[in-house]
Design a protein around this motif. Sequence first.
Motif, PDB file in Angstrom:
ATOM      1  N   PHE A 253       0.848  -1.189   0.000  1.00  0.00           N
ATOM      2  CA  PHE A 253       0.000   0.000   0.000  1.00  0.00           C
ATOM      3  C   PHE A 253       0.884   1.239   0.000  1.00  0.00           C
ATOM      4  O   PHE A 253       1.716   1.423   0.886  1.00  0.00           O
ATOM      5  N   PHE A 254       0.705   2.097  -1.008  1.00  0.00           N
ATOM      6  CA  PHE A 254       1.473   3.328  -1.135  1.00  0.00           C
ATOM      7  C   PHE A 254       0.526   4.522  -1.007  1.00  0.00           C
ATOM      8  O   PHE A 254      -0.519   4.562  -1.661  1.00  0.00           O
ATOM      9  N   LEU A 255       0.905   5.486  -0.183  1.00  0.00           N
ATOM     10  CA  LEU A 255       0.105   6.696   0.008  1.00  0.00           C
ATOM     11  C   LEU A 255       0.827   7.882  -0.622  1.00  0.00           C
ATOM     12  O   LEU A 255       1.981   8.165  -0.291  1.00  0.00           O
TER      13      LEU A 255
ATOM     14  N   ALA B 169      -3.695  13.294   4.697  1.00  0.00           N
ATOM     15  CA  ALA B 169      -2.718  12.216   4.852  1.00  0.00           C
ATOM     16  C   ALA B 169      -2.674  11.724   6.294  1.00  0.00           C
ATOM     17  O   ALA B 169      -2.580  10.519   6.553  1.00  0.00           O
ATOM     18  N   MET B 170      -2.750  12.647   7.257  1.00  0.00           N
ATOM     19  CA  MET B 170      -2.741  12.249   8.665  1.00  0.00           C
ATOM     20  C   MET B 170      -3.967  11.406   9.000  1.00  0.00           C
ATOM     21  O   MET B 170      -3.884  10.478   9.814  1.00  0.00           O
ATOM     22  N   GLU B 171      -5.094  11.711   8.365  1.00  0.00           N
ATOM     23  CA  GLU B 171      -6.292  10.897   8.573  1.00  0.00           C
ATOM     24  C   GLU B 171      -6.070   9.484   8.041  1.00  0.00           C
ATOM     25  O   GLU B 171      -6.450   8.500   8.685  1.00  0.00           O
ATOM     26  N   PHE B 172      -5.458   9.371   6.862  1.00  0.00           N
ATOM     27  CA  PHE B 172      -5.130   8.060   6.310  1.00  0.00           C
ATOM     28  C   PHE B 172      -4.236   7.287   7.281  1.00  0.00           C
ATOM     29  O   PHE B 172      -4.460   6.103   7.556  1.00  0.00           O
ATOM     30  N   LEU B 173      -3.205   7.967   7.800  1.00  0.00           N
ATOM     31  CA  LEU B 173      -2.234   7.306   8.672  1.00  0.00           C
ATOM     32  C   LEU B 173      -2.858   6.841   9.980  1.00  0.00           C
ATOM     33  O   LEU B 173      -2.375   5.886  10.599  1.00  0.00           O
ATOM     34  N   SER B 174      -3.919   7.509  10.410  1.00  0.00           N
ATOM     35  CA  SER B 174      -4.590   7.094  11.643  1.00  0.00           C
ATOM     36  C   SER B 174      -5.385   5.807  11.448  1.00  0.00           C
ATOM     37  O   SER B 174      -5.728   5.126  12.418  1.00  0.00           O
ATOM     38  N   LEU B 175      -5.651   5.466  10.177  1.00  0.00           N
ATOM     39  CA  LEU B 175      -6.458   4.287   9.874  1.00  0.00           C
ATOM     40  C   LEU B 175      -5.631   3.114   9.368  1.00  0.00           C
ATOM     41  O   LEU B 175      -5.955   1.955   9.624  1.00  0.00           O
ATOM     42  N   GLU B 176      -4.563   3.415   8.638  1.00  0.00           N
ATOM     43  CA  GLU B 176      -3.779   2.352   8.013  1.00  0.00           C
ATOM     44  C   GLU B 176      -2.348   2.824   7.806  1.00  0.00           C
ATOM     45  O   GLU B 176      -2.113   3.983   7.451  1.00  0.00           O
TER      46      GLU B 176
ATOM     47  N   CYS C 296      -2.588   2.063  -4.472  1.00  0.00           N
ATOM     48  CA  CYS C 296      -2.225   3.458  -4.228  1.00  0.00           C
ATOM     49  C   CYS C 296      -3.437   4.273  -3.786  1.00  0.00           C
ATOM     50  O   CYS C 296      -4.536   4.108  -4.321  1.00  0.00           O
ATOM     51  N   ALA C 297      -3.212   5.134  -2.820  1.00  0.00           N
ATOM     52  CA  ALA C 297      -4.231   6.100  -2.401  1.00  0.00           C
ATOM     53  C   ALA C 297      -3.621   7.488  -2.501  1.00  0.00           C
ATOM     54  O   ALA C 297      -2.411   7.662  -2.315  1.00  0.00           O
ATOM     55  N   ILE C 298      -4.459   8.471  -2.805  1.00  0.00           N
ATOM     56  CA  ILE C 298      -3.993   9.845  -2.949  1.00  0.00           C
ATOM     57  C   ILE C 298      -4.645  10.719  -1.891  1.00  0.00           C
ATOM     58  O   ILE C 298      -5.875  10.752  -1.770  1.00  0.00           O
ATOM     59  N   ALA C 299      -3.812  11.396  -1.107  1.00  0.00           N
ATOM     60  CA  ALA C 299      -4.290  12.405  -0.159  1.00  0.00           C
ATOM     61  C   ALA C 299      -4.011  13.768  -0.774  1.00  0.00           C
ATOM     62  O   ALA C 299      -2.888  14.038  -1.205  1.00  0.00           O
ATOM     63  N   ASN C 300      -5.013  14.620  -0.818  1.00  0.00           N
ATOM     64  CA  ASN C 300      -4.867  15.909  -1.495  1.00  0.00           C
ATOM     65  C   ASN C 300      -4.097  16.943  -0.681  1.00  0.00           C
ATOM     66  O   ASN C 300      -3.705  17.984  -1.213  1.00  0.00           O
ATOM     67  N   ASN C 301      -3.891  16.660   0.593  1.00  0.00           N
ATOM     68  CA  ASN C 301      -3.157  17.594   1.445  1.00  0.00           C
ATOM     69  C   ASN C 301      -2.639  16.842   2.671  1.00  0.00           C
ATOM     70  O   ASN C 301      -3.074  15.713   2.954  1.00  0.00           O
TER      71      ASN C 301
ATOM     72  N   PRO D  27       0.834   2.712   5.577  1.00  0.00           N
ATOM     73  CA  PRO D  27       1.284   2.302   4.243  1.00  0.00           C
ATOM     74  C   PRO D  27       2.696   1.732   4.276  1.00  0.00           C
ATOM     75  O   PRO D  27       3.441   1.931   5.238  1.00  0.00           O
ATOM     76  N   ASP D  28       3.053   1.034   3.221  1.00  0.00           N
ATOM     77  CA  ASP D  28       4.424   0.548   3.081  1.00  0.00           C
ATOM     78  C   ASP D  28       5.357   1.683   2.680  1.00  0.00           C
ATOM     79  O   ASP D  28       6.556   1.633   2.951  1.00  0.00           O
ATOM     80  N   LEU D  29       4.791   2.699   2.036  1.00  0.00           N
ATOM     81  CA  LEU D  29       5.570   3.861   1.605  1.00  0.00           C
ATOM     82  C   LEU D  29       4.633   5.056   1.505  1.00  0.00           C
ATOM     83  O   LEU D  29       3.515   4.932   1.008  1.00  0.00           O
ATOM     84  N   ILE D  30       5.103   6.204   1.976  1.00  0.00           N
ATOM     85  CA  ILE D  30       4.362   7.450   1.784  1.00  0.00           C
ATOM     86  C   ILE D  30       5.222   8.382   0.937  1.00  0.00           C
ATOM     87  O   ILE D  30       6.425   8.522   1.171  1.00  0.00           O
ATOM     88  N   VAL D  31       4.619   8.967  -0.083  1.00  0.00           N
ATOM     89  CA  VAL D  31       5.304   9.910  -0.967  1.00  0.00           C
ATOM     90  C   VAL D  31       4.797  11.303  -0.634  1.00  0.00           C
ATOM     91  O   VAL D  31       3.594  11.575  -0.727  1.00  0.00           O
ATOM     92  N   VAL D  32       5.712  12.190  -0.248  1.00  0.00           N
ATOM     93  CA  VAL D  32       5.330  13.502   0.276  1.00  0.00           C
ATOM     94  C   VAL D  32       5.954  14.617  -0.554  1.00  0.00           C
ATOM     95  O   VAL D  32       7.172  14.627  -0.773  1.00  0.00           O
ATOM     96  N   ASP D  33       5.122  15.542  -1.014  1.00  0.00           N
ATOM     97  CA  ASP D  33       5.621  16.793  -1.584  1.00  0.00           C
ATOM     98  C   ASP D  33       5.905  17.734  -0.414  1.00  0.00           C
ATOM     99  O   ASP D  33       5.437  17.504   0.704  1.00  0.00           O
ATOM    100  N   LEU D  34       6.665  18.792  -0.653  1.00  0.00           N
ATOM    101  CA  LEU D  34       6.956  19.730   0.430  1.00  0.00           C
ATOM    102  C   LEU D  34       6.144  21.013   0.337  1.00  0.00           C
ATOM    103  O   LEU D  34       5.882  21.652   1.354  1.00  0.00           O
ATOM    104  N   LEU D  35       5.724  21.400  -0.854  1.00  0.00           N
ATOM    105  CA  LEU D  35       4.986  22.648  -1.033  1.00  0.00           C
ATOM    106  C   LEU D  35       3.524  22.366  -1.376  1.00  0.00           C
ATOM    107  O   LEU D  35       3.229  21.531  -2.232  1.00  0.00           O
ATOM    108  N   TYR D  36       2.625  23.091  -0.696  1.00  0.00           N
ATOM    109  CA  TYR D  36       1.187  22.924  -0.925  1.00  0.00           C
ATOM    110  C   TYR D  36       0.530  24.291  -1.046  1.00  0.00           C
ATOM    111  O   TYR D  36       0.960  25.268  -0.417  1.00  0.00           O
TER     112      TYR D  36
END
Length: 219
Positions: free
Chosen positions: A7-9, A43-50, A34-39, A52-61
Motif C-alpha cells: 500500500f502506497f500513500l 494524509a494524517m487521517e489516512f495514517l490514523s487508519l492504516e 495506491c491512495a492519494i491524499a490531497n493535502n 502504508p508501506d511507503l508514503i510519498v510527500v511533496d513539500l509545497l502545498y
Amino acid sequence: MPPSQPFFLIVEDHQEVAERNRDFLQQVDPNCRCAIANNPSQAMEFLSLESPDLIVVDLLYGTFSGEQSAEPGINLLRHIFEKHTELNVLVYSSEYRLLTPLISYIDSHKGGFAVANKLDRRSTYIKFAQSALNGELCLPRELRQSSNLNHQDLEVLNLLCNDCLSDDALANRLNVSRRAAQNYVKRLKQRLDVDLIYTEEANHRVAICKMARERGFLG
C-alpha cells in the motif's frame, strides 16, 4: 499464495502530479495499491487508519491565498517522525533544501527515507522509491553535508572498523535482522560521502573506516 499487495500513500495537491506518482509507483510494484491524499491533513487521517508501506510527500502545498507554503509538508514529516517512526518515506520535491531543519529527525528515523527531485528522470524516482522501501537513507549531497553521525552510527562504526564484524555478526550484536545491519552500513556510506571521495575503493567497508578515521570519528 497470492503475492502481497503493498500500500502506497501519495500526498500531492496537483492531480496530474499525483497521477504521475501513481504511474511511477506501479512500476516499482505492479501489484501495489495506491491512495492519494490531497493535502497533509488528509494524509494524517489516512495514517490514523492504516500504515502504508511507503508514503510519498511533496513539500509545497497551495494555501487559501493562492501561494505555496512548506509549513503543511514539514508538519506532516514531523508528525511521521514522532508517530510513525518506522514508516518508509519518499520526499518528491525540487525544493528539498527545505528539509535542512529536519536533518536530526531524518538521521534518527528508523524507516527508509529518500529524496527524489521532481526535475529528475522517472528511473531516478523508481530507484529512490525502492531504496526507501528497503529501509535505506538516500539524501542529496547538500543534505548529507548537514547530517551528523548519531550515537547508533558511532556504535556501528566501532563494531565495523574496530571489531571487524561481518553483517551477520553485526546483526547479532545489535539484535537486529541482517538486512537492518546492512542498511546501517549503507547509511554510514551515505553520511560519510564515501562514494564521492573513495571512487576507486572496491571494499566500501574499508572506505567507510578510512573516511571515519580521517574525520576523527574513530580512534
